[in-house]
Design an enzyme around this catalytic site. Structure first.
Site, PDB file in Angstrom:
ATOM      1  N   ASP A  11      14.943 -10.805 103.590  1.00  0.00           N
ATOM      2  CA  ASP A  11      14.884 -12.347 103.675  1.00  0.00           C
ATOM      3  C   ASP A  11      15.823 -12.972 104.609  1.00  0.00           C
ATOM      4  O   ASP A  11      16.984 -12.854 104.495  1.00  0.00           O
ATOM      5  CB  ASP A  11      15.252 -12.805 102.266  1.00  0.00           C
ATOM      6  CG  ASP A  11      15.390 -13.968 101.685  1.00  0.00           C
ATOM      7  OD1 ASP A  11      15.217 -14.865 102.800  1.00  0.00           O
ATOM      8  OD2 ASP A  11      15.500 -14.515 100.613  1.00  0.00           O
ATOM      9  N   TYR A  89      16.014 -22.421 104.357  1.00  0.00           N
ATOM     10  CA  TYR A  89      16.831 -22.229 103.365  1.00  0.00           C
ATOM     11  C   TYR A  89      17.152 -20.865 103.492  1.00  0.00           C
ATOM     12  O   TYR A  89      16.599 -19.922 103.518  1.00  0.00           O
ATOM     13  CB  TYR A  89      16.358 -22.669 101.883  1.00  0.00           C
ATOM     14  CG  TYR A  89      17.648 -22.754 100.926  1.00  0.00           C
ATOM     15  CD1 TYR A  89      18.551 -23.622 101.008  1.00  0.00           C
ATOM     16  CD2 TYR A  89      17.699 -21.762  99.867  1.00  0.00           C
ATOM     17  CE1 TYR A  89      19.610 -23.743 100.075  1.00  0.00           C
ATOM     18  CE2 TYR A  89      18.723 -21.629  99.267  1.00  0.00           C
ATOM     19  CZ  TYR A  89      19.679 -22.909  99.205  1.00  0.00           C
ATOM     20  OH  TYR A  89      20.757 -22.670  98.392  1.00  0.00           O
ATOM     21  N   ASP A 130       9.200  -9.194  95.089  1.00  0.00           N
ATOM     22  CA  ASP A 130      10.115 -10.459  95.419  1.00  0.00           C
ATOM     23  C   ASP A 130      10.602 -11.098  94.177  1.00  0.00           C
ATOM     24  O   ASP A 130       9.952 -10.876  93.105  1.00  0.00           O
ATOM     25  CB  ASP A 130       9.557 -11.634  96.254  1.00  0.00           C
ATOM     26  CG  ASP A 130      10.528 -12.586  96.562  1.00  0.00           C
ATOM     27  OD1 ASP A 130      11.770 -12.134  96.802  1.00  0.00           O
ATOM     28  OD2 ASP A 130      10.100 -13.908  96.789  1.00  0.00           O
ATOM     29  N   TYR A 230      27.019 -12.450  94.740  1.00  0.00           N
ATOM     30  CA  TYR A 230      25.464 -12.811  94.891  1.00  0.00           C
ATOM     31  C   TYR A 230      24.902 -13.285  96.120  1.00  0.00           C
ATOM     32  O   TYR A 230      25.526 -14.233  96.709  1.00  0.00           O
ATOM     33  CB  TYR A 230      25.172 -13.542  93.651  1.00  0.00           C
ATOM     34  CG  TYR A 230      23.554 -13.836  93.459  1.00  0.00           C
ATOM     35  CD1 TYR A 230      22.787 -12.769  93.575  1.00  0.00           C
ATOM     36  CD2 TYR A 230      22.987 -15.284  93.750  1.00  0.00           C
ATOM     37  CE1 TYR A 230      21.219 -12.998  93.232  1.00  0.00           C
ATOM     38  CE2 TYR A 230      21.623 -15.297  93.649  1.00  0.00           C
ATOM     39  CZ  TYR A 230      21.034 -14.041  93.393  1.00  0.00           C
ATOM     40  OH  TYR A 230      19.558 -14.353  93.528  1.00  0.00           O
ATOM     41  N   LYS A 233      18.455 -11.427  95.238  1.00  0.00           N
ATOM     42  CA  LYS A 233      18.182 -10.313  94.333  1.00  0.00           C
ATOM     43  C   LYS A 233      17.736  -8.939  95.396  1.00  0.00           C
ATOM     44  O   LYS A 233      17.369  -9.668  96.369  1.00  0.00           O
ATOM     45  CB  LYS A 233      16.880 -10.449  93.438  1.00  0.00           C
ATOM     46  CG  LYS A 233      17.443 -10.421  92.043  1.00  0.00           C
ATOM     47  CD  LYS A 233      17.072  -9.393  91.191  1.00  0.00           C
ATOM     48  CE  LYS A 233      17.838  -9.356  89.759  1.00  0.00           C
ATOM     49  NZ  LYS A 233      19.408  -9.393  89.675  1.00  0.00           N
TER      50      LYS A 233
HETATM   51  P1  13P Z   1      15.758 -14.459  96.733  1.00  0.00           P
HETATM   52  O1  13P Z   1      16.747 -13.197  96.442  1.00  0.00           O
HETATM   53  O2  13P Z   1      14.430 -14.035  96.670  1.00  0.00           O
HETATM   54  O3  13P Z   1      16.413 -15.023  98.080  1.00  0.00           O
HETATM   55  O4  13P Z   1      15.939 -15.334  95.653  1.00  0.00           O
HETATM   56  C1  13P Z   1      17.037 -16.034  95.087  1.00  0.00           C
HETATM   57  C2  13P Z   1      17.153 -16.791  94.150  1.00  0.00           C
HETATM   58  O5  13P Z   1      18.241 -16.830  93.535  1.00  0.00           O
HETATM   59  C3  13P Z   1      15.924 -17.409  93.404  1.00  0.00           C
HETATM   60  O6  13P Z   1      16.248 -18.189  92.541  1.00  0.00           O
HETATM   61 MG    MG Z   2      15.844 -16.220  99.596  1.00  0.00          MG
HETATM   62 MG    MG Z   3      13.417 -12.550  97.989  1.00  0.00          MG
END
Ligand code: 13P
Ligand code: MG
Ligand code: MG
Ligand code: 13P
Length: 365
Positions: A11, A89, A130, A230, A233
């Site tokens: 990502d 973002y 995802d 964090y 994910k």
């Molecule tokens: P991603 O890991 O897909 O970037 O998602 C992050 C997130 O916290 C979405 O709410």
């Molecule tokens: Mg993301």
């Molecule tokens: Mg993602």
């Protein structure tokens, strides 16, 4: 000749929050891979699932090759520049280290690779998910490779009837990876005991006991172990070889009709159903529901056929409706009980800070 199939996925920024990469970002990754492909890659495909871009590559450099990983890192690094220039973002979200050191494993991108001598026909499936983590594949793999209720091949085919070997990783073991090998069907209850705990134990690979050939590989990174905090994910990828001595394509797809609850969704902190969607789908409702794509290929001498989009079939419209209903039902209870992940899995420090302040206000009675 051994061919290596590599998926390297990251990502590196997306439109409107964590929804999907931009066209320009996809093009920039495409351009970098195209420029360095000659002499290095046999074939390659680029796709996205939600905000994650996956490079599917074939080559003869083996698993964990520094040159192949460097190519992927460079594509993601240059893509990040495009993402920054567009104000996307989370630009560079999964590039957790500044300098490439020979292997992208442990640096943020998810990796799933396997090397094998091609069969006469080499059909395989490429999964990408995802807004969830690698434990999302525990249930589908258990059903596909160990449960005759899902996979009749286990009783119909002599080769499948010899069972499969599961390599399972303890992803909370700390610095050094810990793995265990368990065989189905003899050790089914042990496999089940581990795989129920999707945040701790994750299937890393599955092997045929008839031929000792590798059937499946899953990315097992945990981003918060790498970054210490964090950073999104660990949106996982998986390769599954199918047919002949392995489960049939339909047997591997079937478990996804359950739209089972997985960890993920909004802020990586909820229990949400996993929705099978067509390739290149964006994320939506409540930063989810967690989504999974599956593309089937046939391969010869490392060259891909055109992709077949497995979850684009009308059958999955019904599953998607059910997944949406499950998602809305779970969301009705907001942050209470089963809707939100347990403390140990919450991806934000705010709640820990709040609890620490409150701890000081408790009075002994
Ligand atoms: P991603 O890991 O897909 O970037 O998602 C992050 C997130 O916290 C979405 O709410
Ligand atoms: Mg993301
Ligand atoms: Mg993602
Ligand atoms: P075919 O007879 O069409 O090859 O199908 C075999 C099979 O594996 C179906 O699950």
């Amino acid at each position: 000749m051994e061919i290596t199939l590599s998926i390297i996925k990251a990502d590196i920024g997306s439109i409107g929050g964590h929804l999907a990469p931009s066209q320009a970002l996809m093009e920039s990754v495409h351009k970098t891979v195209a420029e360095s492909a000659s002499g290095l890659l046999i074939d390659w495909q680029i796709s996205h699932t939600g905000d994650d871009i996956a490079l599917l590559l074939t080559h003869t450099h083996g698993v964990g090759s520094a040159t192949i990983h460097a190519l992927a890192w460079e594509a993601f690094r240059r893509g990040t520049e495009t993402a920054k220039a567009q104000g996307l973002y989370g630009a560079g979200q999964d590039l957790l280290k500044d300098a490439f050191s020979g292997n992208v494993r442990g640096m943020g991108p998810a990796v799933a690779e396997m090397s094998f001598v091609e069969r006469k026909a080499e059909p395989f499936l490429f999964f990408a998910a995802d807004k969830t983590d690698p434990g999302a594949f525990n249930l589908p793999l258990y059903l596909a490779f160990a449960d005759p209720m899902n996979t009749p091949g286990l009783i119909l085919s002599p080769a499948l009837g010899k069972g499969f070997r599961f390599v399972i990783m303890d992803v909370a073991a700390g610095e050094r990876d810990k793995v265990i090998e368990l065989v189905a069907p003899e050790e089914l209850y042990d496999i089940a005991t581990l795989l129920r705990d999707t945040e701790r134990y994750v299937v890393e690979s599955v092997w045929s006991r008839a031929t000792d050939e590798q059937a499946a590989v899953v990315s097992t990174s945990r981003l918060h172990n790498i970054a210490g905090k964090y950073t999104g994910k660990d949106d996982p990828v998986m390769l599954v070889r199918v047919q002949m001595d392995f489960p049939a394509t339909g047997e591997v797809l079937a478990p996804f009709a359950a739209a089972h609850f997985v960890a993920g969704g909004m802020r990586g902190s909820h229990q949400m159903p996993l929705m099978p969607v067509p390739r290149n789908s964006p994320t939506s409702y409540f930063d989810g529901p967690p989504l999974v794509t599956c593309t089937a290929y046939s391969m010869h001498a490392g060259k891909f056929s055109e992709p077949q989009d497995c979850f684009a079939h009308p059958f999955w419209d019904h599953v998607r409706d059910q997944a949406a209903a499950k998602a809305i039902e779970m969301r009705r209870q907001g942050f209470f009980g089963a809707a939100m992940l347990p403390m140990s899995e919450l991806e934000y420090t705010g709640i820990t800070q709040r609890l620490a302040v409150l701890a000081g206000r408790f009075q002994q009675r």
